[in-house]
Design a protein around this motif. Structure first.
Motif, short mmCIF file in Angstrom:
data_model
loop_
_atom_site.label_atom_id
_atom_site.label_comp_id
_atom_site.label_asym_id
_atom_site.label_seq_id
_atom_site.Cartn_x
_atom_site.Cartn_y
_atom_site.Cartn_z
N GLY A 11 17.85 -12.57 2.44
CA GLY A 11 17.69 -14.00 2.22
C GLY A 11 16.36 -14.57 2.64
N GLY A 12 15.42 -13.73 3.06
CA GLY A 12 14.11 -14.22 3.47
C GLY A 12 13.27 -14.69 2.30
N ASN A 13 12.25 -15.48 2.59
CA ASN A 13 11.32 -15.90 1.53
C ASN A 13 10.15 -14.94 1.47
N ALA A 14 9.17 -15.25 0.62
CA ALA A 14 8.05 -14.34 0.42
C ALA A 14 7.21 -14.18 1.69
N VAL A 15 7.16 -15.18 2.53
CA VAL A 15 6.43 -15.07 3.80
C VAL A 15 7.14 -14.08 4.73
N ASP A 16 8.45 -14.22 4.85
CA ASP A 16 9.21 -13.28 5.68
C ASP A 16 8.99 -11.84 5.20
N ALA A 17 9.07 -11.65 3.88
CA ALA A 17 8.90 -10.31 3.32
C ALA A 17 7.49 -9.79 3.56
N ALA A 18 6.49 -10.66 3.41
CA ALA A 18 5.10 -10.24 3.65
C ALA A 18 4.93 -9.80 5.10
N GLY B 90 0.77 -1.23 0.00
CA GLY B 90 0.00 0.00 0.00
C GLY B 90 0.80 1.28 0.00
N LYS B 91 2.05 1.25 0.42
CA LYS B 91 2.91 2.43 0.37
C LYS B 91 4.32 2.00 -0.02
N PRO B 92 5.01 2.82 -0.82
CA PRO B 92 6.37 2.45 -1.23
C PRO B 92 7.31 2.16 -0.06
N ILE B 93 7.19 2.92 1.04
CA ILE B 93 8.08 2.70 2.18
C ILE B 93 7.90 1.30 2.75
N ALA B 94 6.68 0.78 2.70
CA ALA B 94 6.43 -0.57 3.21
C ALA B 94 6.93 -1.63 2.24
N ALA B 95 6.83 -1.37 0.93
CA ALA B 95 7.41 -2.29 -0.05
C ALA B 95 8.92 -2.38 0.14
N THR B 96 9.53 -1.27 0.49
CA THR B 96 10.97 -1.27 0.75
C THR B 96 11.32 -2.16 1.93
N ALA B 97 10.44 -2.20 2.94
CA ALA B 97 10.66 -3.10 4.07
C ALA B 97 10.69 -4.55 3.60
N GLY B 98 9.78 -4.90 2.69
CA GLY B 98 9.80 -6.25 2.11
C GLY B 98 11.07 -6.50 1.33
N ALA B 99 11.51 -5.52 0.57
CA ALA B 99 12.74 -5.68 -0.22
C ALA B 99 13.95 -5.91 0.69
N LYS B 100 14.00 -5.20 1.81
CA LYS B 100 15.11 -5.40 2.76
C LYS B 100 15.19 -6.85 3.21
N ILE B 101 14.03 -7.44 3.50
CA ILE B 101 14.00 -8.82 3.98
C ILE B 101 14.39 -9.79 2.87
N PHE B 102 13.90 -9.57 1.68
CA PHE B 102 14.32 -10.41 0.55
C PHE B 102 15.85 -10.34 0.36
N GLU B 103 16.39 -9.16 0.46
CA GLU B 103 17.84 -9.00 0.26
C GLU B 103 18.65 -9.67 1.35
#
Length: 626
Positions: A68-75, A53-66
């Motif tokens: 090594g987290g999976n899609a659940v961690d990022a969500a 819903g907001k770019p800043i929150a998508a960035t939080a997901g990107a941090k977790i992916f980077e």
């Protein structure tokens, strides 16, 4: 009504309405990647995709992916970030999800919706002179579900620690630059916010000034919330030090929230304000991991949560629409718009009467509601030439071999409730689209996650020094069983919510991950997104921006539960001949420049091994991929 062979149709059979340029680009020039010009560029990646819903929150997901987290961690990181950023929700709301687990090849449903507290009965609210539970305040809140939903999702299907996925949100709670739309919302509701001492303290840092909300770009600080989140991480850390594994340590944090000092402060604050929560209410509440429901539409399996939310209404509508050749009608032709509107109204009438918490007896008749045979009978009710302003629920019980226990209520039910007081359309529209955000995540390991966290939108009661903004979901209950006998308020019961994550599989693998915010418009928007891709060949970004129609004939799930039969919102570019034909069919038309709704989606391109993200031009929603 004109034929599809009229001058309104192009050589490909698509009418020149709304986003015809988008449609023709993907249809004429072939293939899902023949991208027409869109207002937002498509998102693409090979390894992961995060949209919310907001770019800043998508960035939080990107941090977790980077990390090594999976899609659940990022969500989980995005849920935490959106809740901290008050992205039409807060931490005291509710979280529900659909997860595709590549290790099992199954879709799992997570139910993180809170329940009515002790003492919440029809008699209680009637004594207060209420027709429905209130829209705002401590009596509007069900038990907080988002903390438990996030922690259960992470413990069961993630790979990282709670401390890792909460780190971006904790940093945001320490202070983040507040955005202009949130500022405008706080300022608009500041008089309501002042009714609750801790909400006033947190949300209105400039009390006494002409503008009492934070200023756009000001660092918005929530020290109480930051302390609460750190307490959760502290509980996890102590459990790990005591020898507990990752999952058990996360559940130790869960227990601290629902049974420990956080629960005690939350209950103290709520009861001091006149709320009903007890410590037992929080301690007894549990997240549920459930089987989702699904239907097959032209070889694609579409999954939804079951009847404690409105999700099955989209599945019912797809079943009805299978009885029509939508593609030959032409995108956004008169026939197409009319058929969609009528099919949605029939399915939503069933929602309004039959949906509720399946843990209570009798459970909603979901087997009959999702029966293809039932859908064929419902489809026969659609008149080709007129809107039906009194579309009513059917009787699905014979289609699951049972007898309807509420025939007396069913026979007296009307689409528009008798004796509704007049309401301003602006007020109706505000409640009709209330709340929620959207979190979508997918990765190259095969995990796919769709979440619609909600509740605790501004203005919300902040519970003491927890920093937690409480839910307003109680208003989705009814007090009169003649309106919906399955959704009458009762302590421990979940209200029938509007929240509706979506996940579609093709050949047993993720095909589309999609959801949207917007109350009763959600499954309307999601249905049209899905059809845009499956029937009309749009790319995912085209489909998120494409013109949608909106019906208001269903009963509003909020406030006074109003309805407006025949009212129809169309895109402003709808041509005059379509407007004329729809008016002659009994519709009351209105027009907006952007009608897609804040849709977010991820398309999994199996042919090329890539991920394509779409995010509507409707609002702030966006994402990032790699």
């Amino acid at each position: 009504m004109t034929s599809d062979k009229s001058p309104t149709a192009s050589v490909t059979g698509f009418t020149r309405t709304a986003v015809t340029a988008m449609v023709s680009a993907s249809v004429i020039f072939g293939g899902p990647h023949a991208q027409a010009r869109t207002q937002k560029p498509a998102l693409y990646g090979r390894h992961w995709m995060a949209v919310t819903g907001k770019p800043i929150a998508a960035t939080a997901g990107a941090k977790i992916f980077e990390q090594g987290g999976n899609a659940v961690d990022a969500a989980c990181a995005m849920i935490a970030a959106t809740s901290t950023a008050w992205t039409t929700l807060s931490w005291g709301g509710e979280t529900q999800a659909l997860i595709f687990n590549p290790n099992t090849g199954k879709v799992i449903a997570l139910n993180g919706l809170g329940v009515a507290p002790t003492g919440a009965t029809p008699e209680y609210f009637h004594k207060l002179g209420m027709k429905y539970p209130p829209e705002y305040g401590p009596l509007a809140a069900v038990t907080p579900g988002t903390p438990g939903g996030l922690m259960t999702l992470l413990a069961e299907y993630g790979t990282m620690s709670l401390g890792e996925v909460l780190a971006p949100a904790i940093g945001m709670a320490d202070g983040f630059p507040i955005d202009a739309p949130l500022v405008a919302t706080i300022e608009h509701y500041k008089d309501k916010i002042k009714e609750w001492p801790d909400s006033k303290r947190v949300m209105l840092p400039h009390l006494g000034a002409a503008h009492e909300a934070p200023e756009p770009g000001e660092i918005f600080r929530q020290p109480d919330l930051a302390a609460t989140l750190r307490k959760l991480v502290e509980a996890e850390t102590k459990a790990r030090a005591a020898g507990k594994d990752r999952k058990a340590a996360i559940y130790a944090a869960y227990d601290r929230f629902y049974k420990g000092d956080i629960a005690q402060e939350l209950v103290r604050a709520v009861r001091e304000l006149g709320g009903l929560f007890t410590l037992e209410d929080l301690a007894n509440w549990k997240v549920k991991i459930e089987e989702p429901v699904h239907v097959n539409y032209k070889g694609i399996e579409v999954y939804k949560l079951t009847s404690w939310v409105q999700g099955p209404v989209m599945l019912q509508t797809l079943n009805i629409l299978e009885n029509f050749d939508l593609k030959s009608m032409g995108y956004d032709s008169t026939r197409y718009i009319h058929t969609l509107y009528q099919a949605m109204n029939l399915a939503y009438a069933d929602r309004d009467f039959y949906y509720g918490d399946p843990a209570y007896s009798p459970a909603p008749p979901i087997q009959g509601l999702l029966s293809k045979e039932y859908a064929r009978e419902r489809a026969k009710l659609i008149r080709p030439d007129r809107n039906d302003p009194d579309a009513r629920p059917g009787d699905p019980y014979p289609f699951q071999g049972e007898k309807n226990p509420y025939v007396a209520y069913l026979e007296k039910w009307h689409s528009r409730m008798p004796g509704q007081a007049p309401i301003a359309l602006a007020e109706f529209d505000r409640t009709f689209r209330l709340g929620t955000t959207s979190v979508q995540a997918a990765d190259d390991k095969g995990w796919a996650v769709s979440v619609t966290p909600s509740g605790g939108w501004t203005p919300a009661v902040i519970a003491g020094h927890t920093g937690i903004g409480l839910s307003q979901r109680m208003q989705s209950f009814v007090l009169d069983p003649s309106e919906n006998p399955y959704n009458v308020v009762q302590p421990g019961k979940r209200p029938r919510a509007t929240l509706t994550p979506s996940l579609a599989l093709k050949d047993g693998k993720p095909f589309l991950v999609f959801s949207v915010q917007g109350g009763d418009t959600q499954d309307q928007n999601l249905l049209q997104l899905f059809l845009n891709i499956v029937e009309f060949g749009m790319t995912v970004q085209e489909a998120t921006e494409a013109a949608n129609i909106t019906s208001y004939q269903m009963r509003d799930s909020f406030a006074d539960h109003q309805s407006f039969p025949g009212r129809l919102t169309l895109n402003a570019s709808t041509p005059p001949w379509v407007r004329k034909e729809l008016t002659e069919m009994g519709y009351t038309l209105e027009f907006e420049e952007r009608t897609s709704g804040p849709l977010n989606a991820i398309f999994i391109d199996r042919k090329h091994g890539t991920l394509w993200g779409g995010s509507s031009n409707y609002g702030q929603d966006y994402g990032i991929g790699w």
